[in-house]
Design a protein around this motif. Structure first.
Motif, PDB file in Angstrom:
ATOM      1  N   GLY A  87     -44.292 -81.438 -49.410  1.00  0.00           N
ATOM      2  CA  GLY A  87     -42.988 -81.367 -50.051  1.00  0.00           C
ATOM      3  C   GLY A  87     -42.802 -80.057 -50.806  1.00  0.00           C
ATOM      4  O   GLY A  87     -43.485 -79.076 -50.553  1.00  0.00           O
ATOM      5  N   GLY A  88     -41.866 -80.119 -51.760  1.00  0.00           N
ATOM      6  CA  GLY A  88     -41.580 -78.931 -52.539  1.00  0.00           C
ATOM      7  C   GLY A  88     -40.432 -78.118 -51.986  1.00  0.00           C
ATOM      8  O   GLY A  88     -39.844 -78.444 -50.959  1.00  0.00           O
ATOM      9  N   SER A  89     -40.117 -77.040 -52.680  1.00  0.00           N
ATOM     10  CA  SER A  89     -39.034 -76.136 -52.287  1.00  0.00           C
ATOM     11  C   SER A  89     -39.600 -75.014 -51.437  1.00  0.00           C
ATOM     12  O   SER A  89     -39.723 -73.871 -51.881  1.00  0.00           O
ATOM     13  N   LEU A  90     -39.959 -75.337 -50.205  1.00  0.00           N
ATOM     14  CA  LEU A  90     -40.544 -74.339 -49.326  1.00  0.00           C
ATOM     15  C   LEU A  90     -39.479 -73.432 -48.724  1.00  0.00           C
ATOM     16  O   LEU A  90     -39.707 -72.233 -48.539  1.00  0.00           O
ATOM     17  N   LEU A  91     -38.323 -74.010 -48.393  1.00  0.00           N
ATOM     18  CA  LEU A  91     -37.271 -73.243 -47.720  1.00  0.00           C
ATOM     19  C   LEU A  91     -36.314 -72.677 -48.762  1.00  0.00           C
ATOM     20  O   LEU A  91     -35.245 -73.203 -49.035  1.00  0.00           O
ATOM     21  N   GLN A  92     -36.745 -71.586 -49.363  1.00  0.00           N
ATOM     22  CA  GLN A  92     -35.943 -70.881 -50.367  1.00  0.00           C
ATOM     23  C   GLN A  92     -36.347 -69.413 -50.318  1.00  0.00           C
ATOM     24  O   GLN A  92     -37.441 -69.075 -49.859  1.00  0.00           O
ATOM     25  N   THR A  95     -37.941 -66.682 -54.619  1.00  0.00           N
ATOM     26  CA  THR A  95     -39.224 -66.128 -55.055  1.00  0.00           C
ATOM     27  C   THR A  95     -39.769 -65.144 -54.032  1.00  0.00           C
ATOM     28  O   THR A  95     -40.376 -64.143 -54.399  1.00  0.00           O
ATOM     29  N   SER A  96     -39.553 -65.434 -52.732  1.00  0.00           N
ATOM     30  CA  SER A  96     -40.059 -64.533 -51.700  1.00  0.00           C
ATOM     31  C   SER A  96     -39.441 -64.891 -50.350  1.00  0.00           C
ATOM     32  O   SER A  96     -39.463 -66.050 -49.953  1.00  0.00           O
ATOM     33  N   ARG A  97     -38.911 -63.880 -49.662  1.00  0.00           N
ATOM     34  CA  ARG A  97     -38.424 -64.126 -48.308  1.00  0.00           C
ATOM     35  C   ARG A  97     -39.579 -64.303 -47.336  1.00  0.00           C
ATOM     36  O   ARG A  97     -39.460 -65.006 -46.340  1.00  0.00           O
ATOM     37  N   TRP A 101     -40.005 -67.130 -44.294  1.00  0.00           N
ATOM     38  CA  TRP A 101     -40.253 -66.867 -42.875  1.00  0.00           C
ATOM     39  C   TRP A 101     -41.533 -67.556 -42.416  1.00  0.00           C
ATOM     40  O   TRP A 101     -41.615 -68.057 -41.288  1.00  0.00           O
ATOM     41  N   TYR A 102     -42.530 -67.592 -43.283  1.00  0.00           N
ATOM     42  CA  TYR A 102     -43.779 -68.263 -42.924  1.00  0.00           C
ATOM     43  C   TYR A 102     -43.549 -69.756 -42.664  1.00  0.00           C
ATOM     44  O   TYR A 102     -43.996 -70.299 -41.647  1.00  0.00           O
ATOM     45  N   PRO A 126     -32.854 -72.255 -53.477  1.00  0.00           N
ATOM     46  CA  PRO A 126     -31.708 -71.424 -53.106  1.00  0.00           C
ATOM     47  C   PRO A 126     -32.001 -70.518 -51.902  1.00  0.00           C
ATOM     48  O   PRO A 126     -33.121 -70.060 -51.728  1.00  0.00           O
ATOM     49  N   LEU A 127     -30.944 -70.278 -51.120  1.00  0.00           N
ATOM     50  CA  LEU A 127     -30.997 -69.349 -49.987  1.00  0.00           C
ATOM     51  C   LEU A 127     -29.891 -68.324 -50.215  1.00  0.00           C
ATOM     52  O   LEU A 127     -28.729 -68.572 -49.924  1.00  0.00           O
ATOM     53  N   ARG A 128     -30.250 -67.166 -50.734  1.00  0.00           N
ATOM     54  CA  ARG A 128     -29.246 -66.178 -51.141  1.00  0.00           C
ATOM     55  C   ARG A 128     -28.806 -65.301 -49.983  1.00  0.00           C
ATOM     56  O   ARG A 128     -27.664 -64.876 -49.912  1.00  0.00           O
ATOM     57  N   SER A 129     -29.725 -64.995 -49.080  1.00  0.00           N
ATOM     58  CA  SER A 129     -29.439 -64.063 -48.002  1.00  0.00           C
ATOM     59  C   SER A 129     -28.746 -64.762 -46.826  1.00  0.00           C
ATOM     60  O   SER A 129     -29.175 -65.842 -46.402  1.00  0.00           O
ATOM     61  N   PRO A 130     -27.685 -64.166 -46.281  1.00  0.00           N
ATOM     62  CA  PRO A 130     -27.070 -64.744 -45.074  1.00  0.00           C
ATOM     63  C   PRO A 130     -28.068 -64.904 -43.933  1.00  0.00           C
ATOM     64  O   PRO A 130     -28.014 -65.890 -43.187  1.00  0.00           O
TER      65      PRO A 130
END
Length: 361
Positions: A87-92, A95-97, A101-102, A126-130
């Motif tokens: 779990g957790g906020s992996l898809l954000q 903190t790091s793009r 991607w990983y 959050p997902l800031r980048s398009p």
């Protein structure tokens, strides 16, 4: 005579998340997922992609592979039946793009290697980048079979991104499904969980003033909890402001649920508090903290708005929360946490489906 060899049937699960990082919240999530999988099949082979694999293997009685051992964990996924991301906020990407991607790569590879794929009790964003938003939507639509989410905000974000192909279910943080700590009586302490974050340092004097006020008002001793090694500097800084108080630092993060009152920036400080019935207030540095506090009915203050008066008000609200309402919220979220375990059992029994209809969360 020609001999025909058949490949062995798929079995077991591979779990991918932010594991082996000495983070008590992530450890609680991993423990909950492993427990859920053991209930499906007590002899199920379980492999975790984790930093410090030897430590993770010993502590959780699982196989473990370092994330950089790409060929080894790909070989394991070729034999596994189920791949769990979370779990957790992996898809954000806040903190790091690179980490985004990983995690997207592991989901894509798991599907290509024949695993059923579940995102387990996750937060999204959050997902800031398009580009981040487009890649997340594309890979989830193409590769995920079931997505169980820990909060409504994540469900809304997936809807905005156009993620419709996987089955999407509203669950809760997996750690909420664990049994609460047996308590005789609460410790007369204010439990505090901080973390290093941009903007924190300008608010150290205000945080300390609010902690002092709460301890004086409610006759509590301040106890600090480090959920991860990077929390230590924040704790030292606040303790320096409270040098005349009997501050202590606990090495047992789950003890935070035994406090009489809790103040936490850490999401799992709030999770442990709610699970054990401790009144709590959050300081939000990330949308996941706001989302949890809303659903749990806990007062919360954005980090950028921290003043001694505003934070004292939230702590006053917290200590006067209705215990029956706290218990009801904890029970409701625990039932939702079980949804992830049920989805894993269904997916493990079915294997990788060819098609899944999307449900509304």
């Amino acid at each position: 005579m020609r001999t025909t060899f058949r490949s062995a049937p798929r079995a077991g699960a591979v779990i991918c998340g932010a594991y082996g990082m000495e983070n008590a919240g992530d450890d609680a999530v991993l423990s909950a997922i492993v427990t859920a999988l053991r209930r499906i099949d007590g002899s199920m082979p379980i492999t975790v992609l984790a930093r410090r694999p030897k430590s993770v293997a010993a502590r959780f009685s699982v196989g473990a592979i370092h994330p950089l051992r790409l060929l080894r964990w790909m070989a394991t996924m070729r034999r596994a039946r189920l791949f769990i991301s979370g779990g957790g906020s992996l898809l954000q990407d806040i903190t790091s793009r690179r980490s985004l991607w990983y995690y997207l790569l592991t989901i894509r590879l798991a599907k290509r290697l024949g695993c059923a794929v579940q995102l387990y009790g996750c937060g999204i964003g959050p997902l800031r980048s398009p580009r981040s938003r487009e890649a997340t939507a594309r890979i989830l639509n193409a590769c995920a079979d079931i997505v169980t989410l820990r909060d409504k905000d994540s469900a809304a974000l997936l809807d905005t991104l156009g993620v419709t192909k996987p089955r999407i279910l509203l669950a809760a943080d997996p750690a909420l499904g664990q049994s609460p700590t047996a308590l005789r009586e609460r410790e007369p302490c204010l439990g505090i969980a901080l973390r290093d974050w941009p903007g924190l340092w300008t608010h150290i004097p205000e945080l300390a003033a609010a902690i002092r006020r709460a301890c004086d008002t409610y006759k509590l001793a301040p106890v600090f909890f480090c959920f991860a090694p990077e929390d230590r500097q924040a704790v030292r800084s606040v303790c320096a402001e409270l040098s005349d108080l009997p501050c202590s630092v606990s090495v047992e993060p789950r003890r935070i649920g035994r406090m009489s009152l809790v103040l936490s920036m850490r999401l799992h400080g709030l999770v442990f508090a709610l699970r054990d019935g401790a009144p709590a207030a959050g300081v939000s540095y990330d949308p996941k903290v706001d989302a949890f506090c809303r659903e749990a009915g806990l007062p919360c203050l954005p980090l950028a708005e921290v003043t001694a008066d505003a934070l004292s008000h939230r702590l006053d609200e917290a200590i006067h929360l209705d215990t029956e309402q706290l218990s009801a919220a904890a029970e409701a979220l625990a039932r939702r946490a079980d949804i992830s375990a049920g989805a894993a059992a269904q997916l493990y029994a079915e294997g990788a489906p060819n098609d899944q209809k999307s449900d509304e969360a």
